[in-house]
Design an enzyme around this catalytic site. Sequence first.
Site, PDB file in Angstrom:
ATOM      1  N   ASP A  68       0.266  -7.462   1.727  1.00 16.55           N
ATOM      2  CA  ASP A  68       0.509  -6.101   1.726  1.00 16.55           C
ATOM      3  C   ASP A  68       2.090  -6.066   1.958  1.00 16.55           C
ATOM      4  O   ASP A  68       2.601  -5.334   2.354  1.00 16.55           O
ATOM      5  CB  ASP A  68      -0.053  -5.581   2.856  1.00 16.55           C
ATOM      6  CG  ASP A  68      -0.077  -3.970   2.818  1.00 16.55           C
ATOM      7  OD1 ASP A  68       0.103  -3.502   1.650  1.00 16.55           O
ATOM      8  OD2 ASP A  68      -0.128  -3.473   3.731  1.00 16.55           O
ATOM      9  N   HIS A  71       0.700  -1.119   0.067  1.00 13.42           N
ATOM     10  CA  HIS A  71      -0.049  -0.004   0.013  1.00 13.42           C
ATOM     11  C   HIS A  71       0.872   1.189   0.014  1.00 13.42           C
ATOM     12  O   HIS A  71       0.361   2.327  -0.444  1.00 13.42           O
ATOM     13  CB  HIS A  71      -0.771  -0.001   1.053  1.00 13.42           C
ATOM     14  CG  HIS A  71      -0.473   0.325   2.517  1.00 13.42           C
ATOM     15  ND1 HIS A  71      -0.117  -0.635   3.345  1.00 13.42           N
ATOM     16  CD2 HIS A  71      -0.068   1.519   3.126  1.00 13.42           C
ATOM     17  CE1 HIS A  71       0.626   0.015   4.447  1.00 13.42           C
ATOM     18  NE2 HIS A  71       0.545   1.129   4.415  1.00 13.42           N
ATOM     19  N   SER A  74       4.955   3.209   7.639  1.00 16.65           N
ATOM     20  CA  SER A  74       4.552   1.847   6.968  1.00 16.65           C
ATOM     21  C   SER A  74       5.568   1.494   5.943  1.00 16.65           C
ATOM     22  O   SER A  74       6.124   1.994   5.304  1.00 16.65           O
ATOM     23  CB  SER A  74       3.329   2.169   5.904  1.00 16.65           C
ATOM     24  OG  SER A  74       2.079   2.313   6.944  1.00 16.65           O
TER      25      SER A  74
END
Length: 403
Positions: A153, A123, A228
């Site tokens: 992911d 993402h 992230s």
Amino acid sequence: MKLRPVLLVVLLLSGFYYVTTHSSSTGRLFPWLHPASDADTGSNTTSVSGPGGSFQLTEASAAPAFDTEEQQNIAVYKKALPSVVNITSTEVAFDFFYGSVPQQGQGSGFILTKEGLILTNNHVIGNAERLEVMLSDKHKYKARRLAADNNHDLALIKIDAPNLTPVTLSNSRDLVVGQRVYAIGNPFGLNGTMTRGIISAIRSIRGPQGNPIEDAIQTDAAVNPGNSGGPLLNSRGEVIGITTMIASNGADQSSGIGFAIPIDTARAMLDDYAKYGYIRRPTLDIVTLPIGPDIAEQIGLPADYGILIERLLPGGAAEKAGLHGGTQRAYQGNIPVMLGGDLIVAMDGQEITSPQDLSAAMNSHRAGDTVTITIFRGRKRMDVKVTLGDARNQQQASSAQST
């Protein structure tokens, strides 16, 4: 005779006076009475004067030694920082007048090999048309996408740069709640930020795209937007997870609950890429309909949970194993569905109540593995051996709702 006690008292008082007024100033006889000096406290006193007056400042004469905990923090940071990167992704969107408008996002990643392989979250890069990686030394390089595992992911990208420092990978099998962990990344674009905490729990969660993450590492180390894709490290500076998301409860900042994908999950992806040059995601090659008590009662199914096979993808794993798709057209609201297919209720003995359960069960397998699927065909419960297929095109599999 009566003067003797008086003289003795006078003598004692005189001695006490002498000791307290002369010896205490040097501290020779009673060092504990001696006031602390700058030399004792490791500080210096300096005078400062100016138009506003004069005053004295107490300054440390030398930097104090770091304690054991601080030394460990510093060692982890120095070891891992050269391997952590800042990733900027650029997508092209369109405004109200259909003019192209570049949109940028930021995240983190870490270097896996000296050849420039970098692991991050899928993402973070999304559908970016341009990727740029900035190293800890502020040098920037264009990056290219190599592979993505949307179900987990995870994504692999690559840069061409000299003198890269790869991370050291640990494993996530033996992690313990209470274990100290460190997160390094680029929260809010602040490069090279390290936070510290503990493993708060190990639990299964839903990822940013609704994908299941098995054995996710929950931590209270501060994690914010921009973290992230960055590494979660143990006290030796080894990677045990990939920082992925926060439980923000509506606030787009740390709430003391962050999650990381365990590094062992990423290892399976890396093994696939090394062996095949792409990510081999296992698939049953089916389109499914989730079943709950209401639907089960309406169409007369023998179980009030599971996933109903609507359609088999031609030549896929399920078709080769002899599973059946739907044959009766019906509508769920305005959406057409096919009924009459096999109802999947378990895989390898693990109960399947939803497509998410099936996806989570598939995460422990690879394409080519043989699994036992428990189904109801009509009222008959039976087990079917299925050799899992290879879902190379994740985007098509997702849009078709196949598993």
